[in-house]
Design a protein around this motif. Structure first.
Motif, PDB file in Angstrom:
ATOM      1  N   SER A  43      11.326 -13.290 -14.715  1.00 47.61           N
ATOM      2  CA  SER A  43      10.645 -13.252 -13.388  1.00 47.61           C
ATOM      3  C   SER A  43      10.438 -11.873 -12.698  1.00 47.61           C
ATOM      4  N   ILE A  44      11.474 -11.088 -12.720  1.00 47.51           N
ATOM      5  CA  ILE A  44      11.158  -9.764 -12.086  1.00 47.51           C
ATOM      6  C   ILE A  44       9.895  -9.147 -12.582  1.00 47.51           C
ATOM      7  N   ALA A  45       9.694  -9.245 -14.133  1.00 49.69           N
ATOM      8  CA  ALA A  45       8.543  -8.642 -14.439  1.00 49.69           C
ATOM      9  C   ALA A  45       7.243  -9.219 -13.783  1.00 49.69           C
ATOM     10  N   TRP A  46       7.602 -10.562 -13.556  1.00 50.27           N
ATOM     11  CA  TRP A  46       6.473 -11.167 -13.101  1.00 50.27           C
ATOM     12  C   TRP A  46       6.061 -10.753 -11.697  1.00 50.27           C
ATOM     13  N   SER A  47       6.992 -10.542 -10.947  1.00 45.70           N
ATOM     14  CA  SER A  47       6.932  -9.791  -9.404  1.00 45.70           C
ATOM     15  C   SER A  47       6.454  -8.444  -9.512  1.00 45.70           C
ATOM     16  N   LEU A  48       6.719  -7.603 -10.527  1.00 43.82           N
ATOM     17  CA  LEU A  48       6.128  -6.512 -10.772  1.00 43.82           C
ATOM     18  C   LEU A  48       4.702  -6.463 -10.820  1.00 43.82           C
ATOM     19  N   CYS A  49       4.197  -7.505 -11.182  1.00 41.55           N
ATOM     20  CA  CYS A  49       2.793  -7.590 -11.337  1.00 41.55           C
ATOM     21  C   CYS A  49       1.824  -7.514  -9.993  1.00 41.55           C
ATOM     22  N   MET A  50       2.774  -8.012  -8.944  1.00 38.20           N
ATOM     23  CA  MET A  50       2.202  -7.985  -7.449  1.00 38.20           C
ATOM     24  C   MET A  50       1.893  -6.374  -7.297  1.00 38.20           C
ATOM     25  N   LEU A  51       2.146  -5.456  -7.893  1.00 36.68           N
ATOM     26  CA  LEU A  51       2.055  -4.146  -7.532  1.00 36.68           C
ATOM     27  C   LEU A  51       0.523  -3.938  -7.542  1.00 36.68           C
ATOM     28  N   MET A  52      -0.550  -4.314  -8.106  1.00 37.20           N
ATOM     29  CA  MET A  52      -1.849  -4.051  -8.330  1.00 37.20           C
ATOM     30  C   MET A  52      -2.333  -4.568  -7.049  1.00 37.20           C
ATOM     31  N   GLY A  53      -2.008  -5.638  -6.222  1.00 40.02           N
ATOM     32  CA  GLY A  53      -2.400  -5.953  -5.053  1.00 40.02           C
ATOM     33  C   GLY A  53      -2.184  -4.902  -3.947  1.00 40.02           C
ATOM     34  N   VAL A  54      -0.797  -4.569  -4.118  1.00 44.45           N
ATOM     35  CA  VAL A  54      -0.134  -3.557  -3.254  1.00 44.45           C
ATOM     36  C   VAL A  54      -0.748  -2.199  -3.345  1.00 44.45           C
ATOM     37  N   GLY A  55      -1.123  -1.768  -4.392  1.00 48.11           N
ATOM     38  CA  GLY A  55      -1.672  -0.508  -4.661  1.00 48.11           C
ATOM     39  C   GLY A  55      -3.019  -0.681  -4.302  1.00 48.11           C
ATOM     40  N   PHE A  56      -3.806  -1.547  -4.380  1.00 50.23           N
ATOM     41  CA  PHE A  56      -5.023  -1.884  -3.892  1.00 50.23           C
ATOM     42  C   PHE A  56      -5.181  -1.654  -2.352  1.00 50.23           C
ATOM     43  N   LEU A  57      -4.329  -2.523  -1.626  1.00 47.46           N
ATOM     44  CA  LEU A  57      -4.023  -2.450  -0.195  1.00 47.46           C
ATOM     45  C   LEU A  57      -4.015  -0.983   0.253  1.00 47.46           C
ATOM     46  N   ILE A  58      -3.064  -0.266  -0.368  1.00 45.68           N
ATOM     47  CA  ILE A  58      -2.629   1.206  -0.075  1.00 45.68           C
ATOM     48  C   ILE A  58      -4.049   2.134  -0.118  1.00 45.68           C
ATOM     49  N   ALA A  59      -4.792   1.775  -1.222  1.00 41.74           N
ATOM     50  CA  ALA A  59      -5.885   2.760  -1.758  1.00 41.74           C
ATOM     51  C   ALA A  59      -6.912   2.593  -0.504  1.00 41.74           C
ATOM     52  N   ALA A  60      -7.181   1.201  -0.192  1.00 41.24           N
ATOM     53  CA  ALA A  60      -8.040   0.754   0.769  1.00 41.24           C
ATOM     54  C   ALA A  60      -7.787   1.239   2.093  1.00 41.24           C
ATOM     55  N   ALA A  61      -6.257   1.356   2.387  1.00 41.10           N
ATOM     56  CA  ALA A  61      -6.098   1.830   3.750  1.00 41.10           C
ATOM     57  C   ALA A  61      -6.417   3.293   3.609  1.00 41.10           C
ATOM     58  N   GLY A  62      -6.156   3.953   2.512  1.00 44.48           N
ATOM     59  CA  GLY A  62      -6.701   5.426   2.680  1.00 44.48           C
ATOM     60  C   GLY A  62      -8.113   5.688   2.742  1.00 44.48           C
ATOM     61  N   VAL A  63      -8.941   4.760   2.138  1.00 52.23           N
ATOM     62  CA  VAL A  63     -10.315   4.975   2.381  1.00 52.23           C
ATOM     63  C   VAL A  63     -10.709   4.853   3.976  1.00 52.23           C
ATOM     64  N   VAL A  64     -10.134   3.685   4.451  1.00 46.31           N
ATOM     65  CA  VAL A  64     -10.413   3.360   5.847  1.00 46.31           C
ATOM     66  C   VAL A  64      -9.941   4.726   6.709  1.00 46.31           C
ATOM     67  N   ARG A  65      -8.773   5.224   6.506  1.00 43.82           N
ATOM     68  CA  ARG A  65      -8.254   6.376   7.030  1.00 43.82           C
ATOM     69  C   ARG A  65      -9.314   7.490   7.021  1.00 43.82           C
ATOM     70  N   SER A  66      -9.703   7.702   5.900  1.00 45.07           N
ATOM     71  CA  SER A  66     -10.818   8.857   5.758  1.00 45.07           C
ATOM     72  C   SER A  66     -12.057   8.701   6.462  1.00 45.07           C
ATOM     73  N   VAL A  67     -12.793   7.240   6.599  1.00 45.94           N
ATOM     74  CA  VAL A  67     -13.765   6.895   7.110  1.00 45.94           C
ATOM     75  C   VAL A  67     -13.726   7.207   8.662  1.00 45.94           C
ATOM     76  N   ARG A  68     -12.410   6.726   8.952  1.00 45.25           N
ATOM     77  CA  ARG A  68     -12.302   6.957  10.494  1.00 45.25           C
ATOM     78  C   ARG A  68     -12.025   8.540  10.814  1.00 45.25           C
ATOM     79  N   ALA A  69     -11.585   9.206  10.016  1.00 50.92           N
ATOM     80  CA  ALA A  69     -11.369  10.837  10.374  1.00 50.92           C
ATOM     81  C   ALA A  69     -12.700  11.459  10.207  1.00 50.92           C
ATOM     82  N   GLY A  70     -13.601  10.966   9.360  1.00 48.86           N
ATOM     83  CA  GLY A  70     -14.813  11.526   9.243  1.00 48.86           C
ATOM     84  C   GLY A  70     -15.816  11.090  10.320  1.00 48.86           C
ATOM     85  N   ALA A  71     -15.465   9.893  10.972  1.00 44.03           N
ATOM     86  CA  ALA A  71     -16.282   9.479  12.156  1.00 44.03           C
ATOM     87  C   ALA A  71     -15.779  10.197  13.475  1.00 44.03           C
TER      88      ALA A  71
END
Length: 74
Positions: A43-71
């Motif tokens: 089951s630990i391998a199955w829980s590592l699959c959740m890193l896809m969602g976590v990585g997506f959220l981290i990248a989305a936060a970076g995009v939002v931060r870049s947009v706010r800095a540009g604004a």
């Protein structure tokens, strides 16, 4: 050729992409035994699959931060 400094969220986007791809590899490794007919991974391998969602959220936060800095610069 000019060297521009990285934007506000560039580092978060890169980290998010790395975490996403680690999660994608974990997903492939977890799903492969189901198709190959071998024993499923623990089951630990199955829980590592959740890193896809976590990585997506981290990248989305970076995009939002870049947009706010540009604004703020405009």
């Amino acid at each position: 050729m000019s060297t521009t400094p990285p934007g506000a969220g560039d580092r978060l986007v890169r980290i998010g992409a790395i975490v996403f791809f680690v999660g994608a590899l974990a997903t492939l490794a977890t799903v492969a035994p189901l198709f190959l007919g071998t024993r499923p991974l623990p089951s630990i391998a199955w829980s590592l699959c959740m890193l896809m969602g976590v990585g997506f959220l981290i990248a989305a936060a970076g995009v939002v931060r870049s947009v706010r800095a540009g604004a703020r610069e405009r």
